[in-house]
Design a protein around this motif. Structure first.
Motif, mmCIF file in Angstrom:
data_model
loop_
_atom_site.group_PDB
_atom_site.id
_atom_site.type_symbol
_atom_site.label_atom_id
_atom_site.label_comp_id
_atom_site.label_asym_id
_atom_site.label_seq_id
_atom_site.Cartn_x
_atom_site.Cartn_y
_atom_site.Cartn_z
ATOM 1 N N ILE A 65 6.928 2.514 -10.372
ATOM 2 C CA ILE A 65 5.811 2.152 -11.235
ATOM 3 C C ILE A 65 5.061 3.427 -11.612
ATOM 4 N N GLU A 70 7.338 0.914 -5.758
ATOM 5 C CA GLU A 70 6.577 -0.323 -5.901
ATOM 6 C C GLU A 70 5.807 -0.746 -4.659
ATOM 7 N N PHE A 125 1.945 -0.383 -4.520
ATOM 8 C CA PHE A 125 1.129 -1.090 -5.497
ATOM 9 C C PHE A 125 0.912 -2.552 -5.127
ATOM 10 N N GLN A 126 -0.131 -3.119 -5.715
ATOM 11 C CA GLN A 126 -0.406 -4.549 -5.594
ATOM 12 C C GLN A 126 -0.514 -5.124 -7.006
ATOM 13 N N HIS A 127 0.198 -6.194 -7.240
ATOM 14 C CA HIS A 127 0.171 -6.859 -8.545
ATOM 15 C C HIS A 127 -1.158 -7.575 -8.704
ATOM 16 N N GLU A 156 0.271 -6.764 -17.727
ATOM 17 C CA GLU A 156 -0.119 -7.032 -16.337
ATOM 18 C C GLU A 156 -1.110 -5.989 -15.838
ATOM 19 N N TRP A 177 -2.187 -3.843 -12.400
ATOM 20 C CA TRP A 177 -1.672 -3.377 -11.120
ATOM 21 C C TRP A 177 -2.729 -2.501 -10.468
ATOM 22 N N HIS A 225 -2.996 0.695 -7.590
ATOM 23 C CA HIS A 225 -2.278 1.662 -6.763
ATOM 24 C C HIS A 225 -2.973 1.717 -5.398
#
Length: 87
Positions: A4, A14, A17-19, A55, A57, A59
């Motif tokens: 990402i 990935e 990270f948090q969606h 979206e 995201w 970090h």
């Protein structure tokens, strides 16, 4: 593993990270005046479309900042990532 591209830190794996869900969802200006149905739509209604999708995201294990990206939900390929407000 999905890489990402954080706009501040560059490409990272990935698991850093948090969606944050769908981007560009506007909170009602006066939540107390919104009907229960409209509030439920704000909280839970998302387009969940196939293809390109905007979206948010965060970090989490890096700079800690939120950013927006365009991701293809079919191929999982990230087309672009940018700082909020820089669309």
């Amino acid at each position: 593993m999905l890489l990402i591209p954080c706009p501040w830190c560059g490409g990272r794996p990935e698991n850093e990270f948090q969606h944050g869900g769908e981007a560009h969802i506007a909170r009602p200006a006066d939540p107390m005046s919104v009907s229960d149905a409209a509030w439920a739509e704000f909280l839970y209604g998302r387009s969940n479309k196939k293809g390109l999708h905007a979206e948010r995201w965060r970090h989490v294990h890096g700079c800690g900042r939120f950013f927006n990206c365009i991701r293809d939900t079919i191929t999982d390929r990230i087309v672009s990532a940018h700082k909020p407000g820089a669309e």
